[in-house]
Design a protein around this motif. Structure first.
Motif, PDB file in Angstrom:
ATOM      1  N   LEU A 206       0.924  -1.166   0.021  1.00 39.45           N
ATOM      2  CA  LEU A 206       0.164  -0.087  -0.071  1.00 39.45           C
ATOM      3  C   LEU A 206       0.748   1.300  -0.023  1.00 39.45           C
ATOM      4  O   LEU A 206       0.716   2.113  -0.826  1.00 39.45           O
ATOM      5  CB  LEU A 206      -0.846  -0.133   1.315  1.00 39.45           C
ATOM      6  CG  LEU A 206      -1.868   1.251   1.250  1.00 39.45           C
ATOM      7  CD1 LEU A 206      -2.852   1.031   0.114  1.00 39.45           C
ATOM      8  CD2 LEU A 206      -2.697   0.900   2.618  1.00 39.45           C
ATOM      9  N   THR A 207       2.009   1.326   0.701  1.00 40.85           N
ATOM     10  CA  THR A 207       2.862   2.417   0.615  1.00 40.85           C
ATOM     11  C   THR A 207       3.590   2.698  -0.481  1.00 40.85           C
ATOM     12  O   THR A 207       3.385   3.663  -1.019  1.00 40.85           O
ATOM     13  CB  THR A 207       4.012   2.167   1.926  1.00 40.85           C
ATOM     14  OG1 THR A 207       3.237   2.165   3.249  1.00 40.85           O
ATOM     15  CG2 THR A 207       5.020   3.222   1.853  1.00 40.85           C
TER      16      THR A 207
ATOM     17  N   SER B 163       2.449   1.953  -3.473  1.00 42.30           N
ATOM     18  CA  SER B 163       1.328   2.055  -4.511  1.00 42.30           C
ATOM     19  C   SER B 163       0.927   3.678  -4.236  1.00 42.30           C
ATOM     20  O   SER B 163       0.936   4.581  -5.276  1.00 42.30           O
ATOM     21  CB  SER B 163       0.024   1.523  -4.107  1.00 42.30           C
ATOM     22  OG  SER B 163      -1.404   1.859  -4.995  1.00 42.30           O
ATOM     23  N   ASP B 164       0.819   4.123  -2.790  1.00 40.82           N
ATOM     24  CA  ASP B 164       0.590   5.464  -2.547  1.00 40.82           C
ATOM     25  C   ASP B 164       1.622   6.524  -3.286  1.00 40.82           C
ATOM     26  O   ASP B 164       1.401   7.506  -3.813  1.00 40.82           O
ATOM     27  CB  ASP B 164       0.324   5.967  -1.168  1.00 40.82           C
ATOM     28  CG  ASP B 164      -0.797   5.082  -0.737  1.00 40.82           C
ATOM     29  OD1 ASP B 164      -1.664   4.833  -1.458  1.00 40.82           O
ATOM     30  OD2 ASP B 164      -1.113   5.152   0.544  1.00 40.82           O
ATOM     31  N   GLN B 165       2.873   6.059  -3.051  1.00 40.10           N
ATOM     32  CA  GLN B 165       3.863   6.776  -3.622  1.00 40.10           C
ATOM     33  C   GLN B 165       4.232   6.915  -4.861  1.00 40.10           C
ATOM     34  O   GLN B 165       4.576   7.858  -5.611  1.00 40.10           O
ATOM     35  CB  GLN B 165       5.264   6.331  -2.867  1.00 40.10           C
ATOM     36  CG  GLN B 165       5.345   6.616  -1.334  1.00 40.10           C
ATOM     37  CD  GLN B 165       6.803   5.900  -0.566  1.00 40.10           C
ATOM     38  OE1 GLN B 165       7.282   4.979  -1.268  1.00 40.10           O
ATOM     39  NE2 GLN B 165       6.929   6.210   0.390  1.00 40.10           N
TER      40      GLN B 165
ATOM     41  N   ALA C  86       1.239   9.167  -6.458  1.00 37.49           N
ATOM     42  CA  ALA C  86       1.914  10.640  -6.039  1.00 37.49           C
ATOM     43  C   ALA C  86       2.989  11.316  -6.988  1.00 37.49           C
ATOM     44  O   ALA C  86       3.063  12.214  -7.269  1.00 37.49           O
ATOM     45  CB  ALA C  86       2.356  10.567  -4.452  1.00 37.49           C
TER      46      ALA C  86
ATOM     47  N   ALA D  72       0.270   0.566  -9.707  1.00 39.02           N
ATOM     48  CA  ALA D  72       0.209   1.084  -8.351  1.00 39.02           C
ATOM     49  C   ALA D  72      -1.373   0.349  -8.184  1.00 39.02           C
ATOM     50  O   ALA D  72      -1.453   0.041  -6.869  1.00 39.02           O
ATOM     51  CB  ALA D  72      -0.121   2.422  -8.402  1.00 39.02           C
ATOM     52  N   HIS D  73      -2.191   0.506  -8.917  1.00 34.23           N
ATOM     53  CA  HIS D  73      -3.321  -0.159  -8.859  1.00 34.23           C
ATOM     54  C   HIS D  73      -3.508  -1.649  -8.506  1.00 34.23           C
ATOM     55  O   HIS D  73      -4.188  -2.074  -7.682  1.00 34.23           O
ATOM     56  CB  HIS D  73      -4.435  -0.006  -9.792  1.00 34.23           C
ATOM     57  CG  HIS D  73      -4.872   1.710  -9.911  1.00 34.23           C
ATOM     58  ND1 HIS D  73      -5.347   2.184  -9.053  1.00 34.23           N
ATOM     59  CD2 HIS D  73      -4.765   2.467 -11.153  1.00 34.23           C
ATOM     60  CE1 HIS D  73      -5.613   3.406  -9.292  1.00 34.23           C
ATOM     61  NE2 HIS D  73      -5.328   3.828 -10.739  1.00 34.23           N
TER      62      HIS D  73
ATOM     63  N   ARG E 147      -2.153  -1.878  -4.896  1.00 41.48           N
ATOM     64  CA  ARG E 147      -3.118  -1.697  -3.973  1.00 41.48           C
ATOM     65  C   ARG E 147      -4.296  -2.738  -3.653  1.00 41.48           C
ATOM     66  O   ARG E 147      -4.800  -3.186  -2.909  1.00 41.48           O
ATOM     67  CB  ARG E 147      -3.896  -0.392  -4.501  1.00 41.48           C
ATOM     68  CG  ARG E 147      -5.034   0.080  -3.569  1.00 41.48           C
ATOM     69  CD  ARG E 147      -5.636   1.570  -3.899  1.00 41.48           C
ATOM     70  NE  ARG E 147      -4.658   2.568  -3.642  1.00 41.48           N
ATOM     71  CZ  ARG E 147      -4.579   3.190  -2.492  1.00 41.48           C
ATOM     72  NH1 ARG E 147      -5.290   2.965  -1.702  1.00 41.48           N
ATOM     73  NH2 ARG E 147      -3.660   4.032  -2.434  1.00 41.48           N
TER      74      ARG E 147
END
Length: 283
Positions: A150-151, A153-155, A158, A199-200, A203
Motif C-alpha cells: 500500500l505504501t 502504491s501511494d508513493q 503521487a 500501483a492499482h 493496492r
C-alpha cells in the motif's frame, strides 16, 4: 510458434491478448490450453515470451494484458479491486470461448489465478509462481506485506517518476536478490511504463491480503498443480509453499535454484520443464 493478436472490447475493459500456437510438428495435438497471467506492472508478452517458447503439452497459450498494464484498459474504473481484475479476465475467457484450460499465474497474476479456480471454468492443472497470497502462514507477516504494498502504491501514484518506490518494491519482494544496479534500473524502467496500473495492482493485492489473510494462510489447492518459489526468496514463503504441498491432495512445491522473485524472467527453461512434465504426464 504462431502468435495471433486479440483486441476486443468487453463489458468492463478494452482487452488485448496474444494467442500463441505451436505448430503440429513442434507440439502434436493435445487439445489442451493454458492461460498465462502476468504480475504487477509488466505486461503479458514481455513476461511470458521466453517461458512460452519452452512449454510443451499445450496446443494454445492465452497471454492477456491485465488492465492498466500493457494494452488493456478498464473502460471506467479509477480504483479497481482484485475482483475487478478477475472479472476482466473472465470476460475475455467467455468472449474467446475458453471454458476448459490450465492456468498459470505469476505474483499478482497468481492471485487472479487463485480466484479463477472458484469460478465455473473447468481447470485441470494450476501453476503458481510466487503468488502474492502465499507469502507466509503468519498473519502478522501477511499484514506487514500488505502495508508495504500500500505504501509503494501511494508513493507511485503521487510521484510516478520517482525511482525509490519501485526499488522499495524490489527490496520487499526480493530482499536477498543478487545486487545488480543495471538490472534494477531496467526493472524500474519497465514498471514506470505502466506506473498507474502497477500501483492499482499493488493496492488491490494489499486490500485482498488484509481482507482474506486467514483464508490465504489456510488455503488448500482444489486442483493438481505446482507452486514455484525462488531459492533466494524468504523462508516464510518456502514454508507456506511446503505446507500447501503437504495439505493438498495432488500438489508439488518446487524451489527454483539460484532465483529470487524475478524467477519467471531468469529461469524460464527450468520452470517450463517442470510445468511441461506435469502436463505431459496427464495426457
Amino acid at each position: 510458434m504462431e502468435k495471433i493478436q486479440v483486441n476486443i472490447s468487453t463489458q468492463s475493459a478494452r482487452q488485448h491478448a496474444i494467442i500463441a500456437r505451436h505448430s503440429n510438428e513442434e507440439q502434436g495435438l493435445s487439445g489442451k490450453r493454458l492461460l498465462l497471467l502476468h504480475g504487477a506492472g509488466v505486461p503479458g508478452e514481455l513476461t511470458w515470451t521466453y517461458l512460452a517458447n519452452y512449454l510443451r503439452g499445450w496446443d494454445e497459450l492465452l497471454i492477456p494484458d491485465i488492465a492498466g498494464m500493457g494494452k488493456s484498459q478498464f473502460l471506467a474504473n479509477p480504483a479497481p479491486r482484485l475482483e475487478d481484475f478477475t472479472q476482466q479476465i473472465e470476460e475475455l475467457l467467455y468472449a474467446l470461448d475458453w471454458h476448459e484450460f490450465d492456468v498459470c499465474g505469476y505474483s499478482f497474476g497468481g492471485m487472479i489465478a487463485h480466484q479463477l479456480l472458484s469460478k465455473t471454468f473447468n481447470t485441470e492443472l494450476c501453476f503458481l509462481i510466487e503468488p502474492a497470497m502465499l507469502f507466509s502462514s503468519d498473519q502478522q507477516l501477511i499484514i506487514r506485506k500488505a502495508d508495504d504494498y500500500l505504501t509503494v502504491s501511494d508513493q507511485v501514484l503521487a510521484n510516478p517518476d520517482d525511482s525509490q518506490p519501485y526499488l522499495d518494491f524490489l527490496n520487499s519482494v526480493s530482499p536477498q536478490r543478487l545486487s545488480n544496479p543495471q538490472i534494477d534500473r531496467l526493472t524500474v524502467d519497465r514498471l514506470k511504463q505502466n506506473s498507474r496500473g502497477f500501483a492499482h495492482a499493488l493496492r488491490s493485492v494489499s486490500q485482498a491480503l488484509l481482507n482474506h489473510q486467514v483464508e490465504f494462510g489456510q488455503w488448500v489447492a482444489p486442483t493438481s498443480g505446482i507452486s514455484f518459489a525462488g531459492e533466494l526468496s524468504p523462508a516464510s514463503m518456502h514454508g507456506r509453499h511446503r505446507l500447501l504441498a503437504e495439505q493438498s491432495a495432488d500438489w508439488q512445491f518446487v524451489a527454483v535454484p539460484g532465483a529470487d522473485h524475478s524467477l519467471v524472467f531468469t529461469k524460464p527453461r527450468f520452470i517450463a520443464k517442470a510445468m511441461s512434465q506435469l502436463r505431459q504426464s496427464t495426457l
